[in-house]
Design a protein around this motif. Structure first.
Motif, PDB file in Angstrom:
ATOM      1  N   THR A 100      97.612 -30.720 -15.953  1.00 39.44           N
ATOM      2  CA  THR A 100      98.580 -30.870 -17.173  1.00 39.44           C
ATOM      3  C   THR A 100      99.873 -30.389 -16.769  1.00 39.44           C
ATOM      4  O   THR A 100     100.898 -30.832 -17.506  1.00 39.44           O
ATOM      5  N   GLN A 101      99.739 -28.861 -16.511  1.00 41.31           N
ATOM      6  CA  GLN A 101     101.198 -28.251 -16.417  1.00 41.31           C
ATOM      7  C   GLN A 101     101.897 -28.322 -15.374  1.00 41.31           C
ATOM      8  O   GLN A 101     102.885 -27.578 -14.865  1.00 41.31           O
ATOM      9  N   GLY A 102     101.255 -28.944 -14.178  1.00 45.85           N
ATOM     10  CA  GLY A 102     102.026 -29.194 -12.791  1.00 45.85           C
ATOM     11  C   GLY A 102     102.301 -27.810 -12.325  1.00 45.85           C
ATOM     12  O   GLY A 102     103.224 -27.572 -11.164  1.00 45.85           O
ATOM     13  N   VAL A 103     101.371 -26.654 -12.384  1.00 47.85           N
ATOM     14  CA  VAL A 103     101.385 -25.712 -11.388  1.00 47.85           C
ATOM     15  C   VAL A 103     100.309 -25.345 -10.193  1.00 47.85           C
ATOM     16  O   VAL A 103      99.213 -26.157 -10.428  1.00 47.85           O
ATOM     17  N   SER A 104     100.534 -24.678  -9.390  1.00 47.41           N
ATOM     18  CA  SER A 104      99.486 -24.583  -8.302  1.00 47.41           C
ATOM     19  C   SER A 104      98.445 -23.677  -8.943  1.00 47.41           C
ATOM     20  O   SER A 104      98.455 -22.845  -9.938  1.00 47.41           O
ATOM     21  N   TYR A 105      97.319 -23.785  -8.078  1.00 45.36           N
ATOM     22  CA  TYR A 105      96.020 -22.984  -8.605  1.00 45.36           C
ATOM     23  C   TYR A 105      96.358 -21.585  -8.409  1.00 45.36           C
ATOM     24  O   TYR A 105      95.662 -20.618  -8.888  1.00 45.36           O
ATOM     25  N   GLN A 106      97.151 -21.022  -7.348  1.00 41.24           N
ATOM     26  CA  GLN A 106      97.472 -19.832  -7.176  1.00 41.24           C
ATOM     27  C   GLN A 106      98.062 -19.098  -8.678  1.00 41.24           C
ATOM     28  O   GLN A 106      98.031 -17.880  -8.677  1.00 41.24           O
ATOM     29  N   ALA A 154      97.161 -15.992 -13.536  1.00 44.21           N
ATOM     30  CA  ALA A 154      96.710 -15.858 -15.131  1.00 44.21           C
ATOM     31  C   ALA A 154      95.226 -15.309 -15.534  1.00 44.21           C
ATOM     32  O   ALA A 154      95.095 -14.527 -16.233  1.00 44.21           O
ATOM     33  N   VAL A 155      94.607 -15.362 -14.518  1.00 44.63           N
ATOM     34  CA  VAL A 155      93.068 -15.111 -14.592  1.00 44.63           C
ATOM     35  C   VAL A 155      93.092 -13.550 -14.181  1.00 44.63           C
ATOM     36  O   VAL A 155      92.399 -12.787 -15.083  1.00 44.63           O
ATOM     37  N   LEU A 156      93.951 -13.182 -13.286  1.00 44.39           N
ATOM     38  CA  LEU A 156      93.798 -11.830 -12.800  1.00 44.39           C
ATOM     39  C   LEU A 156      94.554 -10.837 -14.038  1.00 44.39           C
ATOM     40  O   LEU A 156      94.050  -9.885 -14.254  1.00 44.39           O
ATOM     41  N   LEU A 157      95.485 -11.369 -14.545  1.00 45.33           N
ATOM     42  CA  LEU A 157      96.530 -10.584 -15.728  1.00 45.33           C
ATOM     43  C   LEU A 157      95.247 -10.751 -16.830  1.00 45.33           C
ATOM     44  O   LEU A 157      95.075  -9.463 -17.311  1.00 45.33           O
ATOM     45  N   ALA A 158      94.641 -11.509 -17.040  1.00 49.02           N
ATOM     46  CA  ALA A 158      93.593 -11.616 -18.378  1.00 49.02           C
ATOM     47  C   ALA A 158      92.578 -10.589 -17.864  1.00 49.02           C
ATOM     48  O   ALA A 158      92.224  -9.743 -19.045  1.00 49.02           O
ATOM     49  N   GLY A 159      92.138 -10.540 -16.776  1.00 45.33           N
ATOM     50  CA  GLY A 159      91.149  -9.578 -16.201  1.00 45.33           C
ATOM     51  C   GLY A 159      91.377  -8.192 -16.457  1.00 45.33           C
ATOM     52  O   GLY A 159      90.611  -7.200 -16.752  1.00 45.33           O
ATOM     53  N   LEU A 160      92.847  -7.887 -16.175  1.00 53.11           N
ATOM     54  CA  LEU A 160      93.181  -6.574 -16.076  1.00 53.11           C
ATOM     55  C   LEU A 160      93.530  -6.058 -17.594  1.00 53.11           C
ATOM     56  O   LEU A 160      93.172  -5.061 -17.623  1.00 53.11           O
ATOM     57  N   VAL A 191     103.298 -16.848 -13.292  1.00 50.23           N
ATOM     58  CA  VAL A 191     102.837 -16.911 -14.697  1.00 50.23           C
ATOM     59  C   VAL A 191     103.778 -16.850 -15.484  1.00 50.23           C
ATOM     60  O   VAL A 191     103.821 -17.319 -16.680  1.00 50.23           O
ATOM     61  N   PHE A 192     104.752 -15.903 -15.097  1.00 51.14           N
ATOM     62  CA  PHE A 192     105.855 -15.555 -16.205  1.00 51.14           C
ATOM     63  C   PHE A 192     107.055 -16.600 -16.161  1.00 51.14           C
ATOM     64  O   PHE A 192     107.511 -17.021 -17.288  1.00 51.14           O
ATOM     65  N   SER A 193     107.271 -17.210 -14.881  1.00 51.36           N
ATOM     66  CA  SER A 193     108.247 -18.116 -14.839  1.00 51.36           C
ATOM     67  C   SER A 193     107.834 -19.464 -15.462  1.00 51.36           C
ATOM     68  O   SER A 193     108.541 -20.260 -15.908  1.00 51.36           O
TER      69      SER A 193
END
Length: 429
Positions: A90-96, A101-107, A231-233
């Motif tokens: 839906t947001q047209g971003v790559s899985y990387q 975002a997953v890594l940031l949430a985990g940290l 994630v930020f951009s």
């Protein structure tokens, strides 16, 4: 072994713990098949997800076993994988980027584990929203399962419609669903796993499942470049918050529930809670680096507790069994390629997750409507983050109107403003 896991003190023995470990593993082994099947739809290579799923489960469950001594297994959580795929689409971003975002949430989760902020966050969010979030995810992944099976299909006029029950994949999905339902109703241990196995056998003999082999050397784990800057951009702050929030509630709620069942709670508190929560957070960070979604404590651990599991030895057995599955990647890949095998598990697991709705005070509108809106919006928008946002916005507003504004924790008003800004100025497309 007895001294390491305090078996005598906990009133258990090695034989009981090993049996409990096998029981827990069989009830949650479906994740090894389902997780790669879902994430590969977002373009993530199958072998990468498979290895990441197993390694994150092994890491988290081993930490739980050796440092917390609890019979609780850790693995990538259901719901977050479907949400991951929906964000990519839906947001047209790559899985990387989404793995960033997953890594940031985990940290963040790892940092919160060692502070009082985690408890503050859990205490500040009202029960109706907690129940609504869990149930909304349940409806979301059940809807994914219905679409994967072909029972529900896209329709340009009505958005969705009933599928064609003459399609082979749909027929096999329905057969697999009823097999799993019968086993689950009869309370057969490992019902979902056995249901998937029987469905796979039927698929093989009807020519729908093609096997190129059963076992092979484990695929090599791959650390890839996460796109944290993306994630930020792309302004994926709501996505990070969704991963973080759901992981916190899911893990904490499951740990407390399983520990209570096992009689391990002390005066209403969970001993060694920090190391237990750290297991989940470390597994999430490791999983994101390898290619899978946030990890969570598994409610299926209660099956092992029911079989007598009381210590970390149960978890150790689960971790070893997960490790063994690395040698069966061809079989797992073949099963994952036939959606009729995995779709019934999504539908049934979805039904497990709506239990908390019974605890919502439906006769009190200011309590009920926010929960209802969360549940409604998650599957209809294909976004867990949006569901959380509308709940956090409507709950404090309705409480103010009802004259109960002081009952709302101040941090909830902060979230209300943040989500309003996000939905108005940074909506997901």
């Amino acid at each position: 072994m007895e001294r390491l896991f305090k078996l005598n003190q906990l009133g258990t023995d090695v034989k009981t713990e090993v049996l409990a470990g096998f029981t827990t593993f069989l009830t949650m082994a479906y994740i090894v098949v389902v997780n790669p099947a879902i994430l590969s739809a977002a373009g993530v290579p199958f072998d990468q997800v498979f290895v990441a799923t197993v390694i994150s489960a092994v890491i988290g469950t081993l930490i739980m076993a050796l440092f917390s001594n609890y019979p609780i297994a850790i693995a990538p959580g259901m719901g977050m994988n479907a949400y991951f795929t929906s964000v990519v689409v839906t947001q047209g971003v790559s899985y990387q980027v989404v793995f960033g975002a997953v890594l940031l949430a985990g940290l963040i989760f790892l940092l919160l584990t060692f502070t009082k902020l985690r408890e503050l966050l859990i205490e500040s969010i009202p029960a109706p929203l907690k129940y609504g979030i869990t149930a909304g995810i349940g409806f979301f992944i059940a809807f994914i399962g219905l679409k994967m099976s072909g029972i529900v299909v896209d329709n340009p006029d009505t958005l969705v419609a009933l599928g064609d029950f003459r399609e082979p994949n749909t027929v096999l999905s329905i057969i697999g669903l009823f097999i799993s339902l019968i086993l689950t109703t009869r309370k057969v241990k490992g019902a979902l796993f056995i249901g998937m196995f029987i469905t796979a056998v039927i698929g093989y003999f009807t020519g729908m499942l093609h096997l190129d082999g059963f076992a092979s050397a484990p695929p090599a784990p791959v650390f890839f470049d996460l796109d944290l800057a993306g994630v930020f951009s792309n302004g994926l702050f709501g996505v990070v918050f969704a991963f973080l929030l759901v992981t916190i509630f899911d893990t904490t709620g499951t740990m407390i529930g399983v520990a209570e069942q096992a009689g391990l709670m002390k005066n209403g508190k969970l001993p060694r809670a920090k190391s237990a929560l750290a297991a989940d957070a470390v597994a999430t960070v490791a999983g994101a680096s390898l290619g899978t979604t946030p990890s969570s404590a598994y409610v299926e651990s209660s099956a092992g507790v029911a079989a007598g599991g009381r210590s970390g030895l149960t978890s150790l057995v689960v971790a070893i069994l997960f490790l063994i599955t690395l040698f069966f990647s061809p079989l797992v890949a073949a099963i994952s390629s036939l959606s009729a095998i995995t779709a019934p598990s999504l539908i049934i697991v979805g039904s497990y997750m709506i239990e908390g709705l019974a605890k919502v005070k439906w006769q009190e509108f200011d309590e009920a409507f926010p929960a209802f809106l969360v549940v409604l919006s998650m599957p209809l928008t294909s976004s867990i983050a949006t569901g959380i946002a509308v709940g956090f916005i409507t709950y404090p507003i309705l409480k103010i109107v009802k004259g109960k504004g002081r009952e709302v924790h101040p941090i909830l008003y902060v979230f209300c403003i943040i989500f309003l800004i996000q939905l108005i100025f940074f909506p997901a497309h």
